[in-house]
Scaffold this motif. Structure first.
Motif, mmCIF file in Angstrom:
data_model
loop_
_atom_site.group_PDB
_atom_site.id
_atom_site.type_symbol
_atom_site.label_atom_id
_atom_site.label_comp_id
_atom_site.label_asym_id
_atom_site.label_seq_id
_atom_site.Cartn_x
_atom_site.Cartn_y
_atom_site.Cartn_z
ATOM 1 N N LEU A 1 0.831 -1.093 0.410
ATOM 2 C CA LEU A 1 0.206 0.025 0.425
ATOM 3 C C LEU A 1 1.091 1.780 0.133
ATOM 4 N N PHE A 2 1.105 1.960 -1.122
ATOM 5 C CA PHE A 2 1.526 3.264 -1.737
ATOM 6 C C PHE A 2 3.146 2.665 -1.244
ATOM 7 N N GLY A 3 3.140 1.684 -1.914
ATOM 8 C CA GLY A 3 4.885 1.497 -2.139
ATOM 9 C C GLY A 3 5.014 0.208 -0.631
ATOM 10 N N TYR A 4 4.885 0.396 0.361
ATOM 11 C CA TYR A 4 4.682 -0.447 1.957
ATOM 12 C C TYR A 4 4.487 -1.414 1.258
ATOM 13 N N ASP A 5 5.319 -3.133 1.888
ATOM 14 C CA ASP A 5 4.750 -3.796 2.170
ATOM 15 C C ASP A 5 4.331 -4.295 3.253
ATOM 16 N N VAL A 6 2.802 -4.360 2.939
ATOM 17 C CA VAL A 6 1.569 -5.253 4.816
ATOM 18 C C VAL A 6 1.408 -6.491 4.674
ATOM 19 N N LEU A 7 1.655 -6.788 3.676
ATOM 20 C CA LEU A 7 1.430 -8.874 3.500
ATOM 21 C C LEU A 7 2.945 -9.565 3.015
ATOM 22 N N GLY A 8 4.335 -8.841 3.106
ATOM 23 C CA GLY A 8 4.735 -10.124 3.428
ATOM 24 C C GLY A 8 4.824 -10.677 4.242
ATOM 25 N N TRP A 9 4.952 -9.896 5.115
ATOM 26 C CA TRP A 9 5.327 -10.823 7.122
ATOM 27 C C TRP A 9 4.016 -11.818 6.661
ATOM 28 N N MET A 10 3.530 -12.173 5.997
ATOM 29 C CA MET A 10 2.025 -13.235 6.236
ATOM 30 C C MET A 10 3.026 -14.591 4.609
ATOM 31 N N GLY A 11 3.751 -14.416 4.818
ATOM 32 C CA GLY A 11 4.176 -14.844 3.084
ATOM 33 C C GLY A 11 3.148 -14.757 2.174
ATOM 34 N N TYR A 12 2.567 -13.917 1.816
ATOM 35 C CA TYR A 12 1.549 -14.256 0.701
ATOM 36 C C TYR A 12 2.350 -13.407 -0.175
ATOM 37 N N VAL A 13 1.823 -14.018 -1.641
ATOM 38 C CA VAL A 13 2.369 -13.974 -2.937
ATOM 39 C C VAL A 13 1.462 -13.424 -3.727
ATOM 40 N N PRO A 14 2.177 -12.353 -4.132
ATOM 41 C CA PRO A 14 1.108 -11.252 -5.040
ATOM 42 C C PRO A 14 0.352 -11.951 -6.685
ATOM 43 N N ASN A 15 -0.804 -12.014 -6.740
ATOM 44 C CA ASN A 15 -1.301 -12.030 -7.777
ATOM 45 C C ASN A 15 -1.496 -10.974 -8.755
ATOM 46 N N ASN A 16 -0.622 -11.375 -9.294
ATOM 47 C CA ASN A 16 -0.658 -10.252 -10.799
ATOM 48 C C ASN A 16 -1.925 -10.487 -11.525
ATOM 49 N N LEU A 17 -2.884 -11.241 -11.122
ATOM 50 C CA LEU A 17 -3.921 -10.795 -11.753
ATOM 51 C C LEU A 17 -4.411 -9.915 -12.445
ATOM 52 N N VAL A 18 -4.415 -9.400 -10.691
ATOM 53 C CA VAL A 18 -5.500 -8.117 -9.868
ATOM 54 C C VAL A 18 -4.569 -6.857 -11.092
ATOM 55 N N ILE A 19 -3.317 -6.878 -11.311
ATOM 56 C CA ILE A 19 -2.867 -5.753 -11.860
ATOM 57 C C ILE A 19 -3.524 -5.560 -13.242
ATOM 58 N N LEU A 20 -3.952 -6.662 -13.803
ATOM 59 C CA LEU A 20 -4.346 -6.408 -14.887
ATOM 60 C C LEU A 20 -5.560 -5.487 -14.775
ATOM 61 N N PRO A 21 -5.973 -4.881 -16.604
ATOM 62 C CA PRO A 21 -6.586 -4.136 -16.405
ATOM 63 C C PRO A 21 -8.186 -4.212 -16.004
ATOM 64 N N PRO A 22 -8.475 -5.889 -16.678
ATOM 65 C CA PRO A 22 -9.947 -6.596 -16.542
ATOM 66 C C PRO A 22 -9.970 -6.553 -14.699
ATOM 67 N N MET A 23 -9.511 -7.175 -13.840
ATOM 68 C CA MET A 23 -9.435 -6.916 -12.836
ATOM 69 C C MET A 23 -9.772 -5.375 -12.868
ATOM 70 N N ALA A 24 -9.731 -4.740 -12.700
ATOM 71 C CA ALA A 24 -9.977 -3.308 -12.073
ATOM 72 C C ALA A 24 -11.952 -2.763 -13.128
ATOM 73 N N LEU A 25 -11.987 -4.003 -13.821
ATOM 74 C CA LEU A 25 -13.421 -3.495 -14.304
ATOM 75 C C LEU A 25 -14.204 -4.725 -13.761
ATOM 76 N N ILE A 26 -13.920 -5.134 -12.640
ATOM 77 C CA ILE A 26 -14.495 -6.283 -12.001
ATOM 78 C C ILE A 26 -15.036 -5.828 -10.589
ATOM 79 N N LEU A 27 -13.606 -5.323 -10.678
ATOM 80 C CA LEU A 27 -13.937 -4.296 -9.238
ATOM 81 C C LEU A 27 -14.705 -2.808 -8.974
ATOM 82 N N LEU A 28 -15.275 -2.071 -10.277
ATOM 83 C CA LEU A 28 -15.637 -1.690 -10.519
ATOM 84 C C LEU A 28 -17.552 -1.626 -10.898
ATOM 85 N N GLY A 29 -17.243 -2.462 -10.881
ATOM 86 C CA GLY A 29 -18.378 -3.915 -11.229
ATOM 87 C C GLY A 29 -19.020 -4.238 -9.985
ATOM 88 N N CYS A 30 -18.193 -4.368 -8.854
ATOM 89 C CA CYS A 30 -18.206 -5.219 -7.179
ATOM 90 C C CYS A 30 -19.128 -3.938 -6.662
#
Length: 204
Positions: free
Chosen positions: A160-189
């Protein structure tokens, strides 16, 4: 504050949001929401451009011939966009973000929200309400950008704002969320949630 002025400020942020209700400014909301920093800078830029442009054109509304009003609007909005872009380039803290946003700052001039509020409100109302209307519509636009960017950056990068907030949980970033279609899905939600709350927005 009288009721009419209060409605002018609150309606674009919630009940009459330009993105989720009027479906304006969709393209930039999909393009600049990969990070919260980018979304915040874009939101503030649109607020400044919409607010100040509405103020200026409201002051000039009685002197602009009808046949050239669109040209005058474009000149004023373009002037504000150029000023905002130059300010962003002038500071080290915002220069990198300006480069990241690339052409999208310049494309504010084509944003339907800016021109729409000038036509629908600023040209028929006094300067102060017009300024507030412009700022409120820019804020409504910015609110949606920040909500979408929050989830895209958090789930797509784990930051968030470039600061790692989920790394300590061992979270693996989901690159799918960065793609434009996910923005449209979130907007739809967001649209679905808002229309579930505001029953009057549901189509009969």
């Amino acid at each position: 504050m009288d009721a009419k002025l209060k409605e002018t400020i609150l309606n674009p942020i919630f009940k009459g949001n330009p993105i989720t209700v009027l479906v304006l400014g969709i393209c930039s909301s999909l393009a600049v929401t990969v990070t919260l920093k980018g979304a915040l800078v874009m939101a503030l830029s649109v607020i400044v451009v919409t607010g100040v442009s509405s103020l200026i054109l409201s002051l000039l509304r009685n002197t602009i011939p009808g046949r050239v009003r669109i040209i005058v609007q474009l000149v004023v909005v373009a002037m504000m966009v150029i000023l905002v872009d130059q300010v962003l380039k002038s500071f080290e803290a915002t220069y990198a973000i300006d480069k990241q946003l690339s052409v999208y700052i310049g494309l504010i001039i084509t944003n339907c929200i800016v021109m729409g509020r000038i036509e629908a409100f600023a040209l028929g109302n006094k300067p102060w309400p017009s300024f507030l209307d412009g700022v409120a519509n820019g804020a409504g636009y910015g609110l949606i950008l920040l909500i979408v960017a929050f989830f895209r950056e958090l789930l797509g990068s784990g930051t968030l704002f470039g600061y790692d907030v989920l790394g300590w949980m061992g979270y693996v970033p989901n690159n799918l969320v960065i793609l434009p279609p996910m923005a449209l899905i979130l907007l739809g939600c967001i649209v679905w949630v808002q229309r579930s709350i505001q029953k009057d927005l549901q189509e009969k």
